[in-house]
Design an enzyme around this catalytic site. Structure first.
Site, short mmCIF file in Angstrom:
data_model
loop_
_atom_site.label_atom_id
_atom_site.label_comp_id
_atom_site.label_asym_id
_atom_site.label_seq_id
_atom_site.Cartn_x
_atom_site.Cartn_y
_atom_site.Cartn_z
N SER A 150 -7.02 -0.67 6.05
CA SER A 150 -6.74 0.56 7.84
C SER A 150 -8.05 0.80 8.47
CB SER A 150 -6.28 1.91 7.05
OG SER A 150 -5.49 2.94 7.88
N GLY A 166 0.75 -0.93 -0.10
CA GLY A 166 -0.24 0.32 -0.23
C GLY A 166 1.07 1.32 0.27
N TYR A 182 -6.54 8.45 0.53
CA TYR A 182 -6.15 6.95 1.08
C TYR A 182 -7.26 6.57 2.06
CZ TYR A 182 -3.59 4.72 4.40
OH TYR A 182 -2.98 3.19 4.98
#
Length: 267
Positions: free
Chosen positions: A121, A81, A161
């Site tokens: 995440s 990532g 993100y």
């Protein structure tokens, strides 16, 4: 007949992307210590050198892994990532991860205990861009990259993100119980780490003021920021033979940030 306690374990072959540093490196080290054969994938310093930001790199990853493993694979840790808040985040975090999982899935269908996990995440709890998330889930990579570029141009790049990780979590939830994964006996899950002190995150932790600001954004009351070996241990369990029934779960390993931010709401 030898007992389970004394019987020699069969070595498992596991692919780990993003293997050169951070969570990926820690996961490789842990799996190797536990007797697995690990095939690391990264843009440098790896058994398979491939750029998951490009379709060609994703194809090269699958082809090279197939060759190295003779077409048989026990598990995949799709961990690679980026956190640059630019279009490459979209290419790697979502499209590269999905291509890794889909591309390597056929290599796992004939093994005794196939497993797959992605690194998402806790940023999936943060504000995201609905249009970018929807373009990712629609499989429209050119459109998603264009949308990310527009977000940067309009000073909304900070949403990129989180959007990639939100889309990835939703992709896992939508596919894990389907015929290609659960139907083929492959548990598919994701982890959602809080702040992990890795080279990717280090630019945001260089001063006490930066650390304090990040801690306010990502509250982690249990032990604070973590080292890479913490999520690595969770990834290792999720691809182990012990994990037989976890399906489509996004497991937060975040020192409590999920609880602080969402309270008693599980979804």
């Amino acid at each position: 007949m030898p007992s389970l306690r004394t019987r020699e374990a069969v070595m498992r072959t596991i692919v780990v992307t993003g293997s050169a540093s951070g969570i990926g490196r820690a996961t490789c080290d842990l799996l190797l210590e536990r007797g697995a054969r690990v095939v690391g994938v990264d843009v440098h310093d790896a058994e398979v050198v491939a750029d998951l930001a490009t379709p060609a790199g994703r194809t090269a990853l699958v082809d090279r892994v197939r060759t190295l493993t003779d077409g048989t694979l026990d598990a995949v840790v799709a961990n690679a990532g980026l956190a640059t808040q630019t279009p490459p985040d979209v290419a790697v975090n979502y499209f590269g991860t999905v291509a890794t999982l889909d591309g390597l899935r056929p290599l796992m269908t004939g093994t005794a205990a196939p497993r797959a996990v992605a690194t998402a995440s806790m940023a999936s709890l943060m504000p995201s861009d609905t249009e970018l998330v929807d373009l990712c889930l629609a499989g429209d990579e050119p459109g998603a990259l264009d949308r990310a570029a527009t977000l940067v141009e309009t000073d909304l790049g900070h949403l990129i993100y989180a959007s990639t990780k939100t889309a990835l979590c939703r992709w896992v939830r939508r596919h894990a119980a389907g015929p290609g994964w659960a139907g083929a006996g492959i548990p598919l899950n994701a982890i959602a780490p809080g702040v992990v002190e890795t080279p990717m995150v280090q630019p945001f932790l260089t001063t006490p003021e930066q650390r304090e600001a990040l801690a306010a954004q990502v509250p982690m009351p249990l032990h604070g920021f973590m080292a890479a070996d913490v999520p690595a241990r969770l990834l290792a369990w999720l691809v182990s033979e012990e994990n037989t029934h976890l399906c489509g779960q996004v497991v937060f390993v975040d020192g409590g940030s999920d609880v602080v931010l969402r309270g008693d709401a599980t979804w």
